[in-house]
Design a protein around this motif. Structure first.
Motif, PDB file in Angstrom:
ATOM      1  N   ILE B 185       0.821  -1.204   0.000  1.00 46.47           N
ATOM      2  CA  ILE B 185       0.000   0.000   0.000  1.00 46.47           C
ATOM      3  C   ILE B 185       0.852   1.249   0.000  1.00 46.47           C
ATOM      4  N   GLY B 186       1.886   1.253   0.848  1.00 45.64           N
ATOM      5  CA  GLY B 186       2.755   2.407   0.919  1.00 45.64           C
ATOM      6  C   GLY B 186       3.253   2.780  -0.452  1.00 45.64           C
ATOM      7  N   ARG B 187       3.678   1.743  -1.192  1.00 49.14           N
ATOM      8  CA  ARG B 187       4.216   2.001  -2.513  1.00 49.14           C
ATOM      9  C   ARG B 187       3.127   2.496  -3.456  1.00 49.14           C
ATOM     10  N   ILE B 188       1.938   1.861  -3.345  1.00 47.54           N
ATOM     11  CA  ILE B 188       0.841   2.285  -4.212  1.00 47.54           C
ATOM     12  C   ILE B 188       0.597   3.763  -4.003  1.00 47.54           C
ATOM     13  N   ILE B 189       0.494   4.142  -2.719  1.00 45.05           N
ATOM     14  CA  ILE B 189       0.156   5.528  -2.424  1.00 45.05           C
ATOM     15  C   ILE B 189       1.249   6.448  -2.932  1.00 45.05           C
ATOM     16  N   GLU B 190       2.505   6.049  -2.722  1.00 43.18           N
ATOM     17  CA  GLU B 190       3.590   6.886  -3.219  1.00 43.18           C
ATOM     18  C   GLU B 190       3.517   7.050  -4.731  1.00 43.18           C
ATOM     19  N   SER B 194       3.035  10.534  -6.652  1.00 46.28           N
ATOM     20  CA  SER B 194       3.966  11.114  -7.615  1.00 46.28           C
ATOM     21  C   SER B 194       3.249  11.368  -8.940  1.00 46.28           C
ATOM     22  N   TYR B 195       2.295  10.467  -9.263  1.00 45.57           N
ATOM     23  CA  TYR B 195       1.514  10.654 -10.479  1.00 45.57           C
ATOM     24  C   TYR B 195       0.688  11.938 -10.357  1.00 45.57           C
ATOM     25  N   MET B 196       0.027  12.074  -9.171  1.00 44.36           N
ATOM     26  CA  MET B 196      -0.818  13.231  -8.933  1.00 44.36           C
ATOM     27  C   MET B 196      -0.006  14.519  -9.002  1.00 44.36           C
ATOM     28  N   SER B 197       1.177  14.494  -8.348  1.00 43.26           N
ATOM     29  CA  SER B 197       1.941  15.734  -8.298  1.00 43.26           C
ATOM     30  C   SER B 197       2.433  16.095  -9.687  1.00 43.26           C
ATOM     31  N   LYS B 198       2.691  15.058 -10.515  1.00 40.69           N
ATOM     32  CA  LYS B 198       3.086  15.326 -11.892  1.00 40.69           C
ATOM     33  C   LYS B 198       1.936  16.041 -12.606  1.00 40.69           C
ATOM     34  N   GLU B 202       1.713  19.833 -14.118  1.00 41.88           N
ATOM     35  CA  GLU B 202       1.329  20.173 -15.490  1.00 41.88           C
ATOM     36  C   GLU B 202       0.210  21.198 -15.501  1.00 41.88           C
ATOM     37  N   LEU B 203      -0.767  20.944 -14.613  1.00 43.83           N
ATOM     38  CA  LEU B 203      -1.904  21.845 -14.517  1.00 43.83           C
ATOM     39  C   LEU B 203      -1.428  23.246 -14.144  1.00 43.83           C
ATOM     40  N   GLY B 204      -0.513  23.293 -13.155  1.00 42.46           N
ATOM     41  CA  GLY B 204       0.029  24.564 -12.704  1.00 42.46           C
ATOM     42  C   GLY B 204       0.703  25.311 -13.853  1.00 42.46           C
TER      43      GLY B 204
END
Lengths: 122, 216
Positions: B185-190, B194-198, B202-204
């Motif tokens: 889970i830890g890895r999934i969330i990470e 990282s996907y979200m922050s990417k 981009e949105l920013g």
């Protein structure tokens, strides 16, 4: 690096083997022991790595009739379980303890040359 | 802004962030599943929950809300069932057996792997499916097929069209055949983060571009 890993693993196995003895000894020492206090003492002695290890062990010792517990009110939250040794538990602990002493002697004897050499080096 | 929930953990009330709640619930589920066939099952799980409640109290101090970081911290202290599962409790053997069967059933799925692709990620998806460490061998096989009979390219195109892309973290775990358990889970969330922050980055950038356009 590899050797250090092996040392850590084997050290962990050694500790696991005597964890039961230590838990029983702590409970015997405290007469009535609260699991979180047992954890504190085990952690201070570097006997456990993760705290969850304790609970299945306590349950197993309890179902083997070596431990029993009573509920006690606490000021800080819900009632707490306090574990104590049963008659069988005391006998078991004594047996384990004499086993342990024999083991210490045996290990000392087998490793005598090593410890003697070490002293000379120092 | 984050939604919060009120929970009762080991007889103590907590206010907890929604994402932290999901993480905690998955962890506790794994614990329950792990001990479900052990003697004293209810006591073990109740004791663990009570201990986690204590740890949360210690960690929180005067803060009112349990966050995802708190949950991760406490789980690290308690350990995963894999960590303390080695303490054999009664009928451990048949349980681990059924665990394997479960893993086999949910097993791997064939995806295209967008993280490691040359053309469409088909080859690295196939490599992940068969547990081949380096997708280059699968690529070589396709090249051989192409050279020896011209069969490789149409096959590749068909697979490209048919196979879904591994978009989410759980897709990627399913592609590699890793069950979604606590240790993952830890890895999934990470990975998700990282996907979200990417994406957010981009949105920013886009917004910044819009803004500067408007300024002009």
């Amino acid at each position: 690096m590899k050797v250090q890993e092996l040392i850590d693993n084997t050290g962990q196995q050694m500790r696991k083997g005597i964890l039961e003895l230590c838990i029983l000894a702590i409970i015997s020492d405290e007469k009535e022991a609260y699991p979180s206090d047992i954890i504190k003492r085990l952690e201070a002695a570097e006997m456990i790595v993760v705290q969850g290890t304790l609970y299945p062990l306590l349950a197993r010792l309890k179902s083997a009739g070596l431990l029993d517990y009573t509920w006690k009110e606490s000021d800080a939250g819900p009632p707490r379980k306090y574990y104590s040794l049963t008659k069988d538990g005391e006998e078991f602990l004594n047996g384990l303890m004499s086993n342990w002493q024999k083991l210490v002697e045996a290990v000392n004897q087998s490793t005598r040359s090593l410890t003697a050499n070490n002293k000379e080096v120092k | 802004m984050n939604k919060v929930l009120n929970i009762n953990l080991g007889g103590m009330p907590f206010t907890i962030d929604e994402d932290a709640y999901d993480h905690l619930r998955t962890y506790l589920k794994t614990i329950h599943k792990h001990f479900s066939s052990s003697e004293g099952y209810e006591e073990i799980t109740a004791d663990i929950e009570a201990r986690m409640a204590e740890l949360f109290q210690e960690k929180l101090g005067n803060r009112p809300i349990v966050t995802l970081a708190d949950v991760k911290h406490v789980i690290a202290i308690m350990g995963t069932p894999e960590d303390f599962g080695a303490e054999s409790i009664g009928e451990d053997a048949p349980k681990s057996d059924s665990g394997k069967r479960w893993e086999f059933k949910t097993g791997k799925r064939l995806f295209r792997n967008p993280d490691d692709s040359v053309v469409g990620g088909v080859c690295s998806g196939i490599a992940a499916y068969f547990g081949i460490q380096d997708p280059v061998w699968v690529r070589l096989a396709f090249i051989l097929l192409t050279v020896s009979g011209g069969f490789g390219i149409p096959l590749y195109l068909i697979l490209w069209a048919v196979l879904p892309e591994a978009k989410t973290a759980s897709d990627r775990l399913a592609m590699r055949g890793e069950p979604a358990n606590v240790s993952n889970i830890g890895r999934i969330i990470e990975e998700e983060l990282s996907y979200m922050s990417k994406k957010m980055g981009e949105l920013g950038e886009e917004l910044k571009a819009e803004f500067s356009k408007k300024k002009k």
